[in-house]
Design a protein around this motif. Structure first.
Motif, mmCIF file in Angstrom:
data_model
loop_
_atom_site.group_PDB
_atom_site.id
_atom_site.type_symbol
_atom_site.label_atom_id
_atom_site.label_comp_id
_atom_site.label_asym_id
_atom_site.label_seq_id
_atom_site.Cartn_x
_atom_site.Cartn_y
_atom_site.Cartn_z
ATOM 1 N N CYS A 371 0.611 -1.082 -0.188
ATOM 2 C CA CYS A 371 -0.137 0.036 0.400
ATOM 3 C C CYS A 371 0.950 1.074 0.209
ATOM 4 O O CYS A 371 0.376 2.498 -0.125
ATOM 5 N N ASN A 372 1.802 1.372 0.513
ATOM 6 C CA ASN A 372 2.804 2.043 0.895
ATOM 7 C C ASN A 372 3.662 2.917 -0.847
ATOM 8 O O ASN A 372 3.938 3.719 -1.485
ATOM 9 N N ILE A 736 -3.428 5.593 3.672
ATOM 10 C CA ILE A 736 -3.181 4.420 4.039
ATOM 11 C C ILE A 736 -4.359 4.078 5.647
ATOM 12 O O ILE A 736 -4.231 4.672 6.683
#
Length: 923
Positions: A371-372, A736
């Motif tokens: 996700c980062n 996030i």
């Protein structure tokens, strides 16, 4: 020390035996010489004499004499705890003993070592040297309450009850026990058993003849003996009629000093490391806390070392046992752990490479890392760091910049070798996990990295670290040129400038090289040929090229990991350390996200566009945008305005352009160049139809948010919001999901509900202890309630978790040890920076070390230098002769080697000729 209550003792029946008396009128005879032959002989001269009879009378000693009275009479308090055995031949000593027959101490049940205060006139050096006297031998006998005495005739239902009863007696008496020989019936029932003092036995003698050539390198270990040949024991026999066990023999006398209660927490029986402390030690190791520091910290938490059941050596032994248990299964256990995680954690990636049944590379990335990368993976940096595990495998984390301008992890790998094939495999695994290639990759000048990036990341821009290149300037450029102020200023301003076009840069570079005569300089020519890979002037059209110009982000991330990782860690423990580091990184992001909701930045201009910026950007970015808005209001002036083809062209003058050009700098090791131009004019082009705006300073292209010059124009046009196209997603809030950072979603090995209840239980107990800290009676009742709860739990759980070392270690690391290893541990790697003292040093390091070496005056030529001494002075005839002899010897060796080679060639030719003649003859 835990005192066992009377009610917990095993029930026993006692036959009619006269009660034991502990006076000295009926002293047993002295033990035979073989029992005490190991004791040192008595010394005749000493200052520590036992008090005589006259001294006792003068001090009015009675049968209820206390310790304080003994001190007042100048009698050594320790002498009151000694019970000597006296032979019949010393009549004078016997007479004095009869006079002091009734002198005894008040019995204190809680004191573990209370001995009969019989006085003897035999001198001895001190309390801790127990000597064999001409008339008797010193011994110690515990003085405990009669219910705890293992008297002959007491009966028990089981042999375990007998052992437990004697163990309680030993705990109160100040010694430890061990089980000895036993006999069994044909049916397997124990019919006879000895339980002895643990200091029973005779020390083994070690004889080494150091004059023997085979043993001259052996040394006798300087250790202590615990066994003293003590005969204190009980014997238990089975009564075949009643089926019970009876104590048939009880020896109470010890030939060694008994242990005071202040030291009982250090005995082997008490030093049992509980599960909580084992978990604490392992978790402390993930924060780079060794055994000693972990023990000190745990002792402080408990209130002192006396409340901790183990010593620092026990903690070291536990870590040793953990490493020994993992042993050769280290790589296989880690692979099994990561493969299990793939089954239970969604979107978890793990790849590994095995060559010759040996682990050589691996890569992993969890859902948070993916996700980062999805949000912030436009620019990445990766660099190898060393000394992170016992196999010297290099650790390669992939690092980026998140929406708080903090380092964030995109995945990590470990390599046994640093070659092109290894990095190619690593980057291929990285792309398998993330699919999309980054816009820019920043690394150092490693050739293997360069070739692998060019082979795998074909769509990415490859950029070299500027800091590594600039650090080499001092070693590559001669000091006469580099030390000139004009050269350093011009060179630094030239290479760090982000506002310069390539053509302008090349012209200024040529002028610089020509002014200082560096046209044929090899290193300068090489760096100019690589200018498109490291100079900012050649990246001005790349998006976000100003965010990362060096590998300082990777260096910072490596330093961050060093706070958790130990160079002697196993692979399994390394992964736990890595998880602790990721927990810390996620926690930092959670705190920064919380501050966005909990507070708002202070407004500087109260413009509508500033309020809008604070709502859409993170707190870190909004502060930078606020600074641009503020400077756009107070430091920028519109000089000219015109329209061309439907576009507005505005000339904006920045009166603080020098500060602007060095405002945004990267954290790390970057050289700062301050512009001298205070006022600079910029051109802003705005299209009112589509809302597009562009400035010649390229600030948005460098950093991803608008510059002060654009904000000046937007303010003049009464625009109250930032155009949507200029709000990059990577700088927005809430990218996030907070739930994604939980350990359950990242590792899948812990039950979050159980972890939460466990922490709540610890919190409740801590709060109760805090409330009752000054009420002893209430605190005692609270502890009793906890003990009762513990007993109830033990009844409800007849099969508690195993306390075996292997089972505990498997529970701590959440992985079972495999019965068979399909993948072996990697061999020790030999990389560039793997071992301390063996790392390849750059020319700059060598030059700086030589420069830092203190200059001394040569004792022969009197020159002040750090290049030679008196013995190595080139003018010293002895040194010149030594060099000549060395050269002559080397020349002689070369001639001998050459002649030997020629002889081998001749022999080979001769043998070839002979073989050929033989073959011709045979044909």
């Amino acid at each position: 020390m835990r005192n066992t209550p009377t009610s917990s003792l095993p029930q026993a029946t006692t036959t009619k035996i006269p009660p034991a008396t502990f006076t000295t009128t009926n002293l047993p005879p002295a033990p035979t010489s073989n029992t005490t032959s190991h004791l040192p002989p008595v010394t005749s001269s000493t200052s520590h004499l036992l008090p005589s009879t006259s001294t006792a009378r003068a001090c009015n000693i009675n049968e209820h004499m206390t310790t304080s009275t003994a001190r007042a009479c100048n009698i050594n308090e320790a002498d009151l705890f000694v019970v000597p055995v006296v032979g019949e031949e010393n009549l004078l000593i016997e007479a004095e003993i009869e006079e002091l027959d009734d002198v005894t101490m008040n019995e204190d049940v809680e004191a573990n070592v209370i001995l009969q205060p019989v006085k003897i006139n035999t001198p001895r050096p001190s309390l801790y040297l127990h000597n064999e006297t001409p008339g008797g031998t010193t011994y110690w006998e515990p003085n405990v309450d009669e219910p705890y005495l293992p008297l002959e005739g007491k009966r028990f239902d089981t042999i375990e009850e007998c052992v437990e009863f004697y163990s309680v007696y030993a705990e109160k008496g100040g010694f430890e026990v061990k089980k000895s020989a036993q006999k069994k019936t044909k049916s397997g029932m124990v019919k006879s058993k000895y339980v002895m003092c643990n200091r029973e036995g005779v020390p083994k003698e070690i004889n080494i003849n150091t004059l023997d050539p085979q043993n001259n390198d052996k040394q006798v270990r300087n250790t202590r003996y615990r066994i003293t040949g003590c005969m204190a024991r009980i014997k238990v026999d089975l009564d075949h009629v009643s089926g019970k066990y009876e104590i048939t023999k009880f020896v109470a006398k010890h030939n060694h000093q008994l242990l005071p209660k202040e030291y009982k927490h250090l005995t082997k029986k008490q030093r049992k490391m509980p599960q909580a402390e084992k978990m604490f030690v392992v978790r402390a190791s993930t924060m780079r806390l060794g055994a000693t520091k972990a023990h000190n910290l745990y002792s402080k938490m408990k209130g002192g070392t006396q409340y901790v059941l183990v010593t620092s050596d026990d903690v070291k032994n536990h870590i040793r046992d953990v490493n020994a248990f993992i042993g050769e299964s280290d790589a296989q256990m880690l692979i099994n752990k990561m493969e299990n995680r793939k089954k239970f954690v969604p979107n978890f990636t793990f790849h590994y490479l095995v060559e010759n049944s040996e682990l050589v590379a691996m890569f992993w990335a969890d859902e948070v890392a993916k996700c980062n990368y999805k949000e912030f993976g436009d620019i990445i940096s990766f660099d190898a760091t060393f000394r992170t595990n016992k196999y010297d495998m290099v650790f390669v984390p992939f690092t980026g910049i998140d929406n708080h301008l903090k380092c964030v992890n995109f995945g990590s790998g470990m390599l046994l070798r640093e070659d092109t094939e290894a990095y190619t495999w690593l980057l291929t695994s990285f792309m398998t996990a993330h699919e999309k290639q980054p816009t820019m990759v920043v690394t150092d000048q490693d050739r293997a990295m360069k070739r692998s990036i060019e082979a795998v990341l074909t769509e990415s821009t490859y950029r070299l670290c500027m800091w590594h290149i600039m650090q080499k300037v001092t070693a590559k450029i001669c000091p006469e040129i580099y030390d000139e102020i004009d050269f350093k200023e011009r060179f630094g301003k030239l290479v760090w400038n982000m506002f310069m076009e390539p053509l302008e840069f090349e012209g200024k570079w040529s002028k610089l090289v020509e002014d200082f005569g560096l046209q044929n300089h090899k290193w300068m020519t090489k760096m100019f040929d690589l200018r498109h890979m490291w100079l900012p002037a050649y990246f001005i059209h790349s998006p976000l090229f100003g965010l990362m110009r060096t590998t300082s982000r990777s260096e910072s991330e490596n330093a961050f990991f060093k706070n958790f990782i130990n160079h002697g860690s196993t692979l399994v423990n390394f992964m736990m350390c890595f998880e602790s580091a990721m927990d810390r990184q996620c926690y930092r992001q959670v705190v920064l996200d919380f501050r966005m909701f909990d507070s708002a930045p202070k407004l500087h201009t109260k413009l509508t566009i500033e309020i809008h910026a604070c709502k859409v950007y993170t707190r870190t970015i909004s502060l930078l945008v606020q600074k641009e808005i503020y400077e756009g209001v107070w430091a920028c002036q519109i000089q000219d305005f015109k329209k061309e083809e439907g576009r507005e062209i505005v000339k904006v003058r920045d009166i603080r352009a020098g500060a602007y050009r060095t405002l945004y700098t990267e954290e790390g090791k970057e050289t700062m160049i301050q512009e001298k131009d205070k006022e600079v004019d910029y051109k802003v082009v705005r299209n009112p139809e589509d809302g597009s705006v562009e400035c010649t300073c390229r600030h948005f292209l460098r950093y991803g948010f608008l510059c002060r010059h654009v904000f000046c124009v937007l303010k003049n046009c009464n625009i109250g919001v930032i155009p949507e196209r200029y709000i990059l997603r990577r700088w927005r809030r809430d990218l996030i999901p907070p739930a994604l950072r939980r350990n359950t979603n990242r590792y899948g090995e812990k039950d979050e509900a159980i972890e939460k209840l466990t922490n709540e239980a610890n919190y409740v107990v801590d709060e109760c202890l805090f409330l009752l800290r000054k009420d002893e009676e209430q605190l005692k009742q609270f502890v009793e309630k906890l003990e009762n709860i513990k007993k109830e739990i033990q009844v409800k759980l007849p099969n508690p978790p195993s306390q075996k070392t292997g089972d505990v270690i498997e529970d701590i690391y959440a992985i079972k040890k495999p019965n068979q290893n399909l993948v072996n541990n990697p061999q020790k790697a030999s990389n560039k920076g793997g071992r301390r003292g063996e790392r390849r040093k750059s020319g700059r390091e060598i030059a700086m070390k030589a420069k830092a070496k203190r200059a001394r005056k040569c004792g022969y030529c009197a020159e002040i230098t750090n290049k030679h001494t008196k013995t190595t002075c080139p003018l010293n005839p002895k040194y010149i002769a030594k060099l000549a002899r060395t050269e002559a010897a080397a020349e002689q060796e070369r001639r001998i080697a050459a002649s030997a080679t020629e002889q081998e060639d001749r022999n080979s030719d001769t043998a070839h000729i002979v073989d050929k003649e033989q073959s011709n003859t045979a044909s």
